[in-house]
Design an enzyme around this catalytic site. Sequence first.
Site, short mmCIF file in Angstrom:
data_model
loop_
_atom_site.label_atom_id
_atom_site.label_comp_id
_atom_site.label_asym_id
_atom_site.label_seq_id
_atom_site.Cartn_x
_atom_site.Cartn_y
_atom_site.Cartn_z
N CYS A 16 0.60 -1.23 0.14
CA CYS A 16 -0.27 -0.09 0.33
C CYS A 16 0.76 1.59 -0.35
O CYS A 16 0.16 2.34 -0.28
CB CYS A 16 -0.97 -0.06 1.58
SG CYS A 16 -2.37 -1.42 1.25
N ASP A 49 -14.53 5.93 1.89
CA ASP A 49 -14.91 4.99 1.65
C ASP A 49 -13.86 3.43 1.26
O ASP A 49 -13.61 3.90 1.24
CB ASP A 49 -16.17 4.38 3.03
CG ASP A 49 -16.64 4.70 3.74
OD1 ASP A 49 -15.97 4.22 4.83
OD2 ASP A 49 -17.82 5.16 4.67
#
Length: 348
Positions: A16, A49
């Site tokens: 990530c 989100d």
Amino acid sequence: MTEIPRLTSLAHGGGCGCKLDPATLRQLLAAQPVAGPFERLLVGNETSDDAAVWELDDGTCVIATTDFFTPMVDDPVDFGRIAATNAISDVYAMGGRPLLALAILGMPVGKIAPEMVAQILRGGAEKCAEAGIPVAGGHSIDAPEPIYGLAVIGTCRREAVRRNADALAGDAVILTKALGVGVYSAAIKHAALDPSGYGDFIATTTLLNRIGPELAGEPAVHALTDVTGFGILGHGLELARGAGLTLALDADALPLLPRAEALVQEGFVTGASHRNWAAFGGDVDLPDGFSDWRRHLLTDPQTSGGLLVTCAADRADAILQRIRASGYLSAARIGRMEAGPARIRVHV
């Protein structure tokens, strides 16, 4: 004899940590229309989100997400396992249970053996099997760097949906996994992490966040998200902005992987950590004398990180005990949501 290249040597970044930095991402998304008006779209791109949520006729909701990245480890099976665990986490973070996955694969043809690619896919399939879902298909391309991940579909009931924007003033904040994954990955890239440290790294990055739907069934739990490439500060700031509250973060309470402090002080810091601070450091208040190495841990990009949970303060201890009893032994109460501007205030 042809030397087999290290997976991490074929990518400019890993995990990530190779996400677009928060400032660039916000700029790109600001130019995009909000995904509406669709009455059944309960969660779209308006709250940063973890996944999209669409309500069906009977109150059942479909959760859809995708996540993929370049290698942060050299073992292809481990790469597949980490990437799959990370992608499935987005469904758990919305309060849902996964149904199926589709593989996303990009490989530099001619630079990596087909047998190694098969091992990556095998690792991903193993974690999907552990989550109880099939890899039902996918798509592959010839790419300049190795890329692997999943698109995941899940479901939940409407009342179980948990967004990152619904924290309430007075909520306690719990983190379910230890921080330091980015620091460890930097050490891995430089062959500076010993076997014990690598074992700790794999244990946390392949631990499924399957506690998510159980927490969503608890009315006292108000908001959920997972901590990934933007670090605890970046994803904590998403909670604060979504709710219009201040997150008071206790730096001394943050759980850390065993060697995280030592490694970051030795200089194992990712480029993403610097980019994260540049993007949102203006919305973070640090205490006087807060050291740079501690700040780097706050912006350290997590791959397959833990869940960030806000819940009613009077239920926090019981919820924390439940999380630990479910196998998340590093889980800790790390702060609280307070009335005030949408910022993070770090204290020690």
